[in-house]
Design a protein around this motif. Structure first.
Motif, short mmCIF file in Angstrom:
data_model
loop_
_atom_site.label_atom_id
_atom_site.label_comp_id
_atom_site.label_asym_id
_atom_site.label_seq_id
_atom_site.Cartn_x
_atom_site.Cartn_y
_atom_site.Cartn_z
N ARG A 77 0.84 -1.20 0.00
CA ARG A 77 0.00 0.00 0.00
C ARG A 77 0.87 1.24 0.00
O ARG A 77 0.55 2.25 -0.65
N THR A 78 1.97 1.20 0.71
CA THR A 78 2.89 2.34 0.75
C THR A 78 3.48 2.60 -0.62
O THR A 78 3.56 3.76 -1.07
N VAL A 79 3.90 1.54 -1.32
CA VAL A 79 4.39 1.70 -2.69
C VAL A 79 3.32 2.34 -3.56
O VAL A 79 3.59 3.26 -4.36
N HIS A 80 2.08 1.86 -3.40
CA HIS A 80 0.94 2.41 -4.14
C HIS A 80 0.81 3.91 -3.90
O HIS A 80 0.70 4.71 -4.84
N HIS A 81 0.83 4.31 -2.63
CA HIS A 81 0.65 5.72 -2.30
C HIS A 81 1.83 6.57 -2.76
O HIS A 81 1.65 7.71 -3.21
N VAL A 82 3.03 6.03 -2.67
CA VAL A 82 4.20 6.78 -3.14
C VAL A 82 4.14 6.99 -4.64
O VAL A 82 4.47 8.07 -5.15
N LEU A 83 3.70 5.96 -5.37
CA LEU A 83 3.52 6.12 -6.82
C LEU A 83 2.54 7.24 -7.12
O LEU A 83 2.74 8.03 -8.07
N MET A 84 1.49 7.37 -6.31
CA MET A 84 0.50 8.40 -6.53
C MET A 84 1.04 9.79 -6.25
O MET A 84 0.95 10.69 -7.08
N VAL A 85 1.61 9.97 -5.04
CA VAL A 85 1.94 11.33 -4.59
C VAL A 85 3.29 11.82 -5.09
O VAL A 85 3.51 13.04 -5.17
N ALA A 86 4.20 10.91 -5.44
CA ALA A 86 5.54 11.34 -5.82
C ALA A 86 5.90 10.99 -7.26
O ALA A 86 6.99 11.35 -7.71
N VAL A 87 5.01 10.30 -8.00
CA VAL A 87 5.26 10.00 -9.40
C VAL A 87 4.09 10.49 -10.26
O VAL A 87 4.26 11.34 -11.14
N ALA A 88 2.88 9.97 -10.01
CA ALA A 88 1.73 10.38 -10.81
C ALA A 88 1.41 11.86 -10.60
O ALA A 88 1.11 12.57 -11.57
N ALA A 89 1.47 12.33 -9.36
CA ALA A 89 1.10 13.72 -9.08
C ALA A 89 2.01 14.73 -9.78
O ALA A 89 1.52 15.67 -10.41
N PRO A 90 3.35 14.59 -9.72
CA PRO A 90 4.18 15.55 -10.48
C PRO A 90 3.97 15.45 -11.98
O PRO A 90 4.03 16.46 -12.68
N LEU A 91 3.72 14.24 -12.48
CA LEU A 91 3.44 14.11 -13.91
C LEU A 91 2.16 14.87 -14.28
O LEU A 91 2.11 15.56 -15.31
N ILE A 139 -8.33 9.96 -3.72
CA ILE A 139 -8.49 11.21 -4.47
C ILE A 139 -7.87 12.38 -3.71
O ILE A 139 -7.20 13.24 -4.31
N SER A 140 -8.05 12.42 -2.39
CA SER A 140 -7.46 13.52 -1.61
C SER A 140 -5.94 13.45 -1.64
O SER A 140 -5.27 14.49 -1.70
N LEU A 141 -5.38 12.24 -1.60
CA LEU A 141 -3.92 12.11 -1.69
C LEU A 141 -3.42 12.63 -3.05
O LEU A 141 -2.45 13.40 -3.11
N LEU A 142 -4.10 12.23 -4.11
CA LEU A 142 -3.65 12.61 -5.46
C LEU A 142 -3.85 14.11 -5.70
O LEU A 142 -2.95 14.78 -6.23
N VAL A 143 -5.00 14.64 -5.32
CA VAL A 143 -5.29 16.06 -5.58
C VAL A 143 -4.36 16.96 -4.78
O VAL A 143 -3.79 17.93 -5.30
N SER A 144 -4.18 16.66 -3.49
CA SER A 144 -3.32 17.52 -2.66
C SER A 144 -1.88 17.45 -3.14
O SER A 144 -1.17 18.47 -3.15
N ALA A 145 -1.42 16.26 -3.56
CA ALA A 145 -0.05 16.14 -4.04
C ALA A 145 0.13 16.84 -5.38
O ALA A 145 1.16 17.49 -5.63
N THR A 146 -0.86 16.74 -6.27
CA THR A 146 -0.77 17.43 -7.55
C THR A 146 -0.74 18.94 -7.34
O THR A 146 0.00 19.67 -8.03
N TRP A 147 -1.56 19.43 -6.42
CA TRP A 147 -1.53 20.85 -6.07
C TRP A 147 -0.14 21.26 -5.60
O TRP A 147 0.42 22.28 -6.04
N PHE A 148 0.43 20.47 -4.69
CA PHE A 148 1.76 20.78 -4.17
C PHE A 148 2.80 20.84 -5.29
O PHE A 148 3.57 21.80 -5.39
#
Length: 240
Positions: A77-91, A139-148
């Motif tokens: 799950r941690t790998v999943h969340h890291v992919l979201m907030v630190a890879v998908a979000a900056p992309l 969604i909140s993880l992805l949106v907040s990270a993309t905003w950041f």
């Protein structure tokens, strides 16, 4: 005799060792297909490539066997969340138009707070008990990270470096706490890790190390990239 609670995460029951189950939820696949089509039609050049790469990363997290594995292992799950907030979000941030909002400090605090809140044991357990809560989490993880990442992209290099280092520290601190907690705190994984060769505590420690080292390093590399760009521009300005 107290029975263990039955958790019903979105990705399904925890798989057995060697069971690689794909998530073929038709609604999810339709959303990813629609996002892909929208990106192809509306975006061009590098922005299209960034957008398509972001969708591909999200597909890895939600469609591939990683989704089911995250029901068994908190480290997955941690790998999943890291992919979201630190890879998908900056992309995604680089796929969207650059806008200077001047809210970098707020965005940095919000994305760190959202990440910490959803990794609190009670909130995490709620997300694995109810699909609506699960999607609110994702969604909140992805949106907040993309905003950041969008704010960091638009900010001046010194401000972006400070924000990225702050995000790195927030990620690393949570990882360190989980690594040295001394006891497992995530009830949904109390009975799902052994078949994969981990005790719940070992699984939690692995997740903490993932946050502490490779996940934090992604923010560090981004900060170094912005710093390198700043130093390069200074050298060019002096040479001119």
């Amino acid at each position: 005799m107290t029975l263990a609670p039955v958790w019903t995460p979105y990705c399904g029951a925890a798989p057995d060792l060697g069971e690689w189950r794909w998530n073929l939820d038709p609604i999810l696949l339709l959303v990813l297909a629609a996002a892909t089509g929208l990106i192809v039609v509306r975006l061009h050049g590098p922005r299209r490539l960034f957008g398509l790469a972001a969708v591909a990363v999200l597909a890895v997290g939600f469609v591939s066997p990683l989704c089911a594995l995250s029901s068994a292992l908190f480290s997955a799950r941690t790998v999943h969340h890291v992919l979201m907030v630190a890879v998908a979000a900056p992309l995604l941030a680089w796929a969207l138009p650059e806008r200077r909002q001047g809210a970098l400090l707020l965005a940095t605090a919000v994305q760190a707070l959202v990440f910490w809140v959803w990794h609190a044991p009670a909130a995490y357990s709620a997300a694995l008990s109810n699909d609506l809560v699960y999607w609110v989490m994702q969604i909140s993880l992805l949106v907040s990270a993309t905003w950041f990442w969008g704010e960091a992209r638009a900010a001046s290099a010194p401000a972006a470096v400070v924000a990225l280092l702050a995000a790195m520290l927030a990620m690393g601190l949570l990882g360190a706490i989980l690594t040295f907690a001394g006891q497992s705190v995530y009830a949904p994984h109390a009975y799902t890790t052994l078949v994969w060769g981990f005790t719940p505590l070992e699984d939690q420690q692995a997740a903490g190390l993932i946050m502490w080292a490779p996940a934090s390093a992604l923010y560090l590399f981004a900060a170094l990239g912005r710093l390198g760009g700043l130093l390069g521009s200074d050298v060019e300005a002096r040479a001119a």
